[in-house]
Motif scaffolding. Structure first.
Motif, PDB file in Angstrom:
ATOM      1  N   ILE A 195      20.502 -40.692  -8.756  1.00  0.00           N
ATOM      2  CA  ILE A 195      19.387 -41.559  -9.511  1.00  0.00           C
ATOM      3  C   ILE A 195      18.478 -40.703 -10.163  1.00  0.00           C
ATOM      4  O   ILE A 195      17.495 -40.375  -9.524  1.00  0.00           O
ATOM      5  N   GLN A 196      18.594 -40.761 -11.359  1.00  0.00           N
ATOM      6  CA  GLN A 196      17.643 -40.005 -12.261  1.00  0.00           C
ATOM      7  C   GLN A 196      16.388 -40.864 -12.637  1.00  0.00           C
ATOM      8  O   GLN A 196      16.575 -41.841 -13.232  1.00  0.00           O
ATOM      9  N   GLY A 197      15.185 -40.222 -12.451  1.00  0.00           N
ATOM     10  CA  GLY A 197      13.991 -41.029 -12.749  1.00  0.00           C
ATOM     11  C   GLY A 197      13.466 -40.003 -13.692  1.00  0.00           C
ATOM     12  O   GLY A 197      14.070 -38.848 -14.287  1.00  0.00           O
ATOM     13  N   ASP A 198      12.177 -40.310 -14.149  1.00  0.00           N
ATOM     14  CA  ASP A 198      11.422 -39.564 -15.174  1.00  0.00           C
ATOM     15  C   ASP A 198      10.660 -38.160 -14.518  1.00  0.00           C
ATOM     16  O   ASP A 198      10.396 -37.486 -15.391  1.00  0.00           O
ATOM     17  N   THR A 199      11.003 -38.081 -13.403  1.00  0.00           N
ATOM     18  CA  THR A 199      10.332 -36.686 -12.885  1.00  0.00           C
ATOM     19  C   THR A 199      11.104 -36.669 -11.454  1.00  0.00           C
ATOM     20  O   THR A 199      11.590 -37.667 -10.974  1.00  0.00           O
ATOM     21  N   PRO A 200      10.957 -35.433 -10.987  1.00  0.00           N
ATOM     22  CA  PRO A 200      12.211 -35.185  -9.679  1.00  0.00           C
ATOM     23  C   PRO A 200      11.128 -36.097  -8.279  1.00  0.00           C
ATOM     24  O   PRO A 200      12.074 -36.585  -7.618  1.00  0.00           O
ATOM     25  N   ALA A 201       9.992 -36.501  -8.631  1.00  0.00           N
ATOM     26  CA  ALA A 201       9.507 -37.416  -7.649  1.00  0.00           C
ATOM     27  C   ALA A 201      10.126 -38.793  -7.632  1.00  0.00           C
ATOM     28  O   ALA A 201       9.844 -39.362  -6.601  1.00  0.00           O
ATOM     29  N   ASN A 202      10.589 -39.088  -8.660  1.00  0.00           N
ATOM     30  CA  ASN A 202      11.052 -40.488  -8.887  1.00  0.00           C
ATOM     31  C   ASN A 202      12.493 -40.383  -8.862  1.00  0.00           C
ATOM     32  O   ASN A 202      13.197 -41.604  -9.374  1.00  0.00           O
ATOM     33  N   SER A 203      13.310 -39.511  -8.216  1.00  0.00           N
ATOM     34  CA  SER A 203      14.691 -39.502  -8.461  1.00  0.00           C
ATOM     35  C   SER A 203      15.122 -39.471  -6.978  1.00  0.00           C
ATOM     36  O   SER A 203      14.444 -39.422  -6.109  1.00  0.00           O
ATOM     37  N   ALA A 204      16.513 -39.629  -6.940  1.00  0.00           N
ATOM     38  CA  ALA A 204      17.062 -39.911  -5.385  1.00  0.00           C
ATOM     39  C   ALA A 204      18.398 -39.643  -5.567  1.00  0.00           C
ATOM     40  O   ALA A 204      19.012 -39.542  -6.574  1.00  0.00           O
ATOM     41  N   TYR A 205      18.902 -39.381  -4.166  1.00  0.00           N
ATOM     42  CA  TYR A 205      20.516 -39.347  -3.880  1.00  0.00           C
ATOM     43  C   TYR A 205      20.792 -40.487  -3.349  1.00  0.00           C
ATOM     44  O   TYR A 205      20.211 -41.284  -2.556  1.00  0.00           O
ATOM     45  N   THR A 244      11.872 -29.319 -17.893  1.00  0.00           N
ATOM     46  CA  THR A 244      11.361 -30.370 -18.837  1.00  0.00           C
ATOM     47  C   THR A 244      11.928 -31.750 -18.759  1.00  0.00           C
ATOM     48  O   THR A 244      11.908 -32.318 -19.951  1.00  0.00           O
ATOM     49  N   CYS A 245      12.615 -32.028 -17.597  1.00  0.00           N
ATOM     50  CA  CYS A 245      13.212 -32.935 -17.386  1.00  0.00           C
ATOM     51  C   CYS A 245      12.240 -34.173 -16.871  1.00  0.00           C
ATOM     52  O   CYS A 245      11.278 -33.716 -16.336  1.00  0.00           O
ATOM     53  N   CYS A 246      12.081 -35.629 -17.211  1.00  0.00           N
ATOM     54  CA  CYS A 246      13.320 -36.081 -18.153  1.00  0.00           C
ATOM     55  C   CYS A 246      12.566 -36.956 -19.205  1.00  0.00           C
ATOM     56  O   CYS A 246      11.956 -37.879 -18.965  1.00  0.00           O
ATOM     57  N   ALA A 247      12.988 -36.502 -20.386  1.00  0.00           N
ATOM     58  CA  ALA A 247      12.484 -37.457 -21.687  1.00  0.00           C
ATOM     59  C   ALA A 247      13.533 -38.237 -22.164  1.00  0.00           C
ATOM     60  O   ALA A 247      14.837 -37.789 -22.237  1.00  0.00           O
ATOM     61  N   TYR A 248      13.315 -39.538 -22.452  1.00  0.00           N
ATOM     62  CA  TYR A 248      14.006 -40.425 -22.938  1.00  0.00           C
ATOM     63  C   TYR A 248      14.315 -40.408 -24.365  1.00  0.00           C
ATOM     64  O   TYR A 248      13.333 -40.331 -25.223  1.00  0.00           O
ATOM     65  N   ALA A 249      15.526 -40.393 -24.788  1.00  0.00           N
ATOM     66  CA  ALA A 249      15.854 -40.721 -26.464  1.00  0.00           C
ATOM     67  C   ALA A 249      16.304 -42.156 -26.635  1.00  0.00           C
ATOM     68  O   ALA A 249      16.774 -42.686 -25.718  1.00  0.00           O
ATOM     69  N   LEU A 250      16.010 -42.621 -27.926  1.00  0.00           N
ATOM     70  CA  LEU A 250      16.424 -43.922 -28.253  1.00  0.00           C
ATOM     71  C   LEU A 250      18.078 -44.034 -28.418  1.00  0.00           C
ATOM     72  O   LEU A 250      18.691 -43.332 -29.156  1.00  0.00           O
ATOM     73  N   PHE A 286       7.085 -32.546 -18.385  1.00  0.00           N
ATOM     74  CA  PHE A 286       7.752 -31.264 -17.508  1.00  0.00           C
ATOM     75  C   PHE A 286       7.303 -31.634 -16.044  1.00  0.00           C
ATOM     76  O   PHE A 286       6.538 -32.262 -15.564  1.00  0.00           O
ATOM     77  N   ALA A 287       7.908 -30.790 -15.085  1.00  0.00           N
ATOM     78  CA  ALA A 287       7.632 -30.859 -13.815  1.00  0.00           C
ATOM     79  C   ALA A 287       7.634 -29.431 -13.234  1.00  0.00           C
ATOM     80  O   ALA A 287       8.875 -28.639 -13.519  1.00  0.00           O
ATOM     81  N   ASP A 288       6.476 -28.839 -12.725  1.00  0.00           N
ATOM     82  CA  ASP A 288       6.706 -27.458 -12.058  1.00  0.00           C
ATOM     83  C   ASP A 288       6.803 -27.545 -10.537  1.00  0.00           C
ATOM     84  O   ASP A 288       5.751 -28.049 -10.041  1.00  0.00           O
ATOM     85  N   LEU A 289       7.631 -27.037  -9.957  1.00  0.00           N
ATOM     86  CA  LEU A 289       8.012 -27.249  -8.433  1.00  0.00           C
ATOM     87  C   LEU A 289       8.016 -25.531  -7.868  1.00  0.00           C
ATOM     88  O   LEU A 289       8.752 -24.540  -8.531  1.00  0.00           O
ATOM     89  N   LEU A 290       7.196 -25.564  -6.871  1.00  0.00           N
ATOM     90  CA  LEU A 290       7.389 -24.378  -6.108  1.00  0.00           C
ATOM     91  C   LEU A 290       7.589 -24.912  -4.389  1.00  0.00           C
ATOM     92  O   LEU A 290       6.849 -25.832  -4.121  1.00  0.00           O
ATOM     93  N   ASP A 291       8.373 -24.099  -3.939  1.00  0.00           N
ATOM     94  CA  ASP A 291       8.981 -24.345  -2.606  1.00  0.00           C
ATOM     95  C   ASP A 291       8.858 -23.154  -1.738  1.00  0.00           C
ATOM     96  O   ASP A 291       9.659 -22.047  -2.179  1.00  0.00           O
ATOM     97  N   GLY A 292       8.532 -23.169  -0.491  1.00  0.00           N
ATOM     98  CA  GLY A 292       8.504 -21.707   0.365  1.00  0.00           C
ATOM     99  C   GLY A 292       8.539 -22.517   1.689  1.00  0.00           C
ATOM    100  O   GLY A 292       8.040 -23.412   2.103  1.00  0.00           O
ATOM    101  N   GLY A 293       8.701 -21.446   2.494  1.00  0.00           N
ATOM    102  CA  GLY A 293       8.837 -21.763   4.024  1.00  0.00           C
ATOM    103  C   GLY A 293       9.786 -20.566   5.022  1.00  0.00           C
ATOM    104  O   GLY A 293      10.237 -19.895   4.071  1.00  0.00           O
ATOM    105  N   ALA A 294       9.810 -21.093   6.282  1.00  0.00           N
ATOM    106  CA  ALA A 294      10.963 -20.044   7.015  1.00  0.00           C
ATOM    107  C   ALA A 294      11.049 -20.941   8.179  1.00  0.00           C
ATOM    108  O   ALA A 294      10.846 -22.085   8.305  1.00  0.00           O
ATOM    109  N   SER A 295      12.234 -20.484   8.731  1.00  0.00           N
ATOM    110  CA  SER A 295      12.747 -21.347   9.917  1.00  0.00           C
ATOM    111  C   SER A 295      13.175 -20.146  10.955  1.00  0.00           C
ATOM    112  O   SER A 295      13.595 -18.904  10.512  1.00  0.00           O
ATOM    113  N   LEU A 296      13.416 -20.199  12.206  1.00  0.00           N
ATOM    114  CA  LEU A 296      13.786 -19.414  13.032  1.00  0.00           C
ATOM    115  C   LEU A 296      14.710 -20.440  14.154  1.00  0.00           C
ATOM    116  O   LEU A 296      14.275 -21.347  14.655  1.00  0.00           O
TER     117      LEU A 296
END
Length: 718
Positions: free
Chosen positions: A32-42, A202-208, A251-261
């Motif tokens: 489900i595509q939104g105008d930003t990753p925060a508003n999108s979903a599977y 640079t997603c997600c811009a709408y075209a007419l 645009f959206a700029d995403l940074l993700d980091g972490g660790a698991s054991l």
């Protein structure tokens, strides 16, 4: 249960380089595509949660190497060094807990190897996508093994912003994943994983897509508007339009980091103890051009027209100085997100005898913050929000094999949740906070019979749960605070299936299902009041038939088929907002306008969907393999809006991808040429009515592969 497993080879054949492209090979999955990753979903089987509130959980859990993406935007990252992906459909709460009421997507990346290996892959396409991936793996010391994987990607995009002379709806990505395995014996293993990923999209811009004659750009319905000679200059609206005007970058700029054991130990009696510890940190900054085009000096003109007071404008600049950089443009929206969390899970599994059991404990502490601002010309806001979520779960499962070919599985999970929030409205000078506690129990039971020919029949019953959520969005006030959170979502599922396999590895799976959701959480828009809010739909039902099959047509020809028939609909929803421009004759009445959506189709849930994958191997000489592959996928018409807007619809379409690759018999190199979307079939990832023009227009986001392109993939291995 109904499970789809996707191998790395299938991802390569379909050209699926990012997780949102998984729908190419798994028909049940939709993005489900939104105008930003925060508003999108599977979405799985038509069930997915799109919510602007940072307090809301997704319906489909995505996890990578046992690490759950507790904030939905974290799911839209690069797939690095993937070995296989499992898609579990229907409620999966008993084993996966939170955020799995609609299903789960498990991504497993490749692990360290005992022999030294190294591989470099380079992908180049005619539409200027470039991807380079590298991994190396092998022994580091006695009983110690490592793996390092790096992925770089760049794609300019599929749409041209004529105002800024930039191609948009593309991405740039860099990711690193490292693993260190300590394996002193077959009974004991410890795996340490660390990762870092940076995506800039640079997603997600709408075209007419469609605009009435004489329509003007009029974002807030006031006296200030812009003619088509400005916002439509050099643009020809239509199905294939890939141009737009925006005077502010999206645009959206995403940074993700972490660790698991992950630690595993098998005791002398055959009992297996597992521990998974994770720590994650995710940050995202986005910016959206929210006025729909180009409307110069909008704030000044709004003030002159009496639509915006000078004091409100000055107050906004005082609490958010960044708007001073946009005085000659229209409206812009900023978002700064920070998600951090810790999880701990313990499991104890008994030996595999006729009666086996597993017990586990899961605890999590997670918080998400958002600094949001919109302005300067209309629908101004500037607020900070914080959502906290603490989980303490106890779960278990019993598997009993009675008689040689019958088995019964029973699982349960008790979830204890505490959610809290703080909301600071900087423009109004108001602050709100609150907390909510809840306990929920989920169950699953399945009965399985295996015939003498190893055919399997099963039936499964399950319940699911998705927690309450505070509506932390624009317009939050004392009334919303007094109402409390949106109610938790509960699920009941029944499923039956038949699986046929033979000794050559051929198989065919068929499953039928029905899942009922009560208090289904959904995002709604009140266009009359220009507000968005989180609400509960009384009841939603999804039911249908799914199938997948694999057959070796000959020793060198493999064929895979998968698809579904899906009936996903709203059972009861009587107070739904109307879609833009909906009339009384079309079912909209009252002020603000409301309609009855009972019995209507759920969005992003095409009734028919299938794909066919063919893999042919030829040997031109004793030292090489020639692999010719094709992937065809087709889906029926798709509605793209819960409010049933007839303009938000994608017609049925089919896409054919072809590839041919020359592989060294020793696995040292391969070169593959491919053509994606052979017949140049256009389709969109999103389409909706746009109320920012008068009269109303229709806008869309062209899909990544909505035009034919060619490319080459080269891999060198050691």
């Amino acid at each position: 249960m109904a499970v789809s497993q996707v191998k790395a080879r299938s991802l390569e054949m379909s050209g699926s380089e990012q997780i949102e492209e998984l729908s190419k090979v798994v028909p049940a999955l939709t993005v489900i595509q939104g105008d930003t990753p925060a508003n999108s979903a599977y979405s799985l089987r038509g069930i997915g949660t799109v919510a602007y509130s940072i307090s809301a959980e997704p319906s489909v859990l995505v996890q990578v190497d046992d690490v759950p993406a507790m904030f939905q935007a974290r799911s839209f990252m690069d797939m690095t060094d993937v070995d296989r992906i499992e898609i579990l459909r229907g409620p999966q709460n008993t084993l996966y807990g939170r955020s799995a009421s609609g299903g789960a997507v498990n991504i497993m990346t490749a692990g360290p190897t005992k022999e030294f290996t190294a591989s470099l892959t380079n992908v180049m396409t005619s539409d200027e996508e470039r991807r380079v991936s590298f991994h190396t793996s092998g022994p580091a010391a006695n009983d110690l093994y490592f793996r390092v994987a790096v992925n770089l990607g760049d794609y300019a995009g599929s749409v041209k912003n004529l105002t800024l002379n930039k191609t948009v709806n593309g991405y740039t990505s860099q990711s690193l994943r490292t693993k260190l395995l300590w394996s002193p014996s077959r009974q004991t293993q410890a795996l340490l994983t660390a990762w870092y990923s940076h995506n800039r999209t640079t997603c997600c811009a709408y075209a007419l897509y469609e605009i009435p004659d004489g329509a003007t750009l009029n974002p807030d319905g006031g006296p200030v508007e812009e003619g088509q000679d400005v916002f439509l200059k050099d643009i020809m609206p239509g199905e294939h339009n890939r141009t737009l005007h925006q005077d502010t970058r999206t645009f959206a700029d995403l940074l993700d980091g972490g660790a698991s054991l992950k630690f595993d130990h098998i005791f002398g009696g055959g009992f297996r103890f597992s521990s998974v510890s994770t720590v994650t940190d995710f940050r995202m900054r986005d910016q959206i051009d929210s006025d729909g085009g180009v409307i110069p000096n909008y704030a000044t003109r709004q003030i002159s027209a009496g639509r915006l007071s000078q004091s409100d404008y000055d107050n906004l600049l005082n609490v958010e100085p960044r708007f001073a950089n946009f005085t000659t443009q229209g409206n812009v929206q900023f978002g700064t997100y920070h998600s951090s969390g810790k999880t701990q899970e313990f499991r104890l599994l008994s030996p595999a005898d006729p009666f086996r059991y597993m017990v586990g404990v899961f605890v999590a502490d997670h918080e998400v913050s958002l600094e949001s601002a919109r302005g300067p010309a209309f629908r101004q806001h500037r607020w900070n929000a914080l959502a906290t979520n603490r989980d303490a779960d106890l779960f278990g499962q019993i598997d009993w094999t009675f008689q040689p070919r019958n088995s019964l599985s029973v699982g349960a999970r008790s979830q204890h949740k505490t959610i809290g929030y703080r909301f600071d409205d900087l423009l109004a000078g108001a602050s709100f906070s609150g907390e909510h506690k809840e306990t929920a129990n989920s169950y699953r039971a399945s009965l399985q019979h295996t015939s003498d020919q190893d055919d399997t029949l099963y039936v499964a019953l399950a319940t699911g749960f998705k927690g309450a959520a505070f509506d932390l969005t624009s317009g939050f006030n004392q009334d919303r605070a007094d109402r409390g959170p949106a109610r938790p979502e509960t699920t009941k599922s029944i499923e039956a299936g038949w699986r046929v396999r033979n000794t050559k590895g051929d198989y065919a799976n068929l499953s039928v299902f029905r899942v009922d959701y009560e208090n289904f959480q959904s995002q709604a828009a009140d266009y009359d009041a220009s507000t968005d809010f989180l609400t509960n739909i009384d009841e939603v039902r999804t039911q249908g038939v799914e199938f997948d099959a694999f057959r070796r047509m000959s020793p060198d020809w493999r064929l895979t088929l998968a698809g579904h028939y899906l009936d996903a609909k709203v059972v009861k929803y009587t107070g739904a907002p109307c879609y833009p421009g909906q009339t009384v004759a079309e079912g909209c009445s009252g002020a603000p306008g409301r309609q009855n959506l009972s019995g209507r189709q759920l969005p992003y849930a095409p009734r028919w969907k299938f794909n066919v994958m063919s893999d042919n191997h030829f040997r031109p000489d004793p030292n090489h393999w020639l692999v010719v592959s094709s992937v065809y996928r087709w889906q029926s018409a798709t509605l793209m809006s819960m409010n049933q807007d007839p303009r938000a619809r994608q017609k049925s379409f089919g896409i054919l991808d072809l590839s041919a690759g020359l592989h060294d018999r020793g696995g040292k190199y391969s070169v593959t040429a491919f053509v994606n979307n052979v017949f140049d079939t256009f389709y969109v990832a999103a389409r909706q009515s746009d109320g920012r023009t008068n009269s109303m227009s229709v806008v869309q986001i062209p899909a990544r592969d909505s035009a034919r392109y060619v490319g080459v993939r080269m891999t060198f291995s050691h």
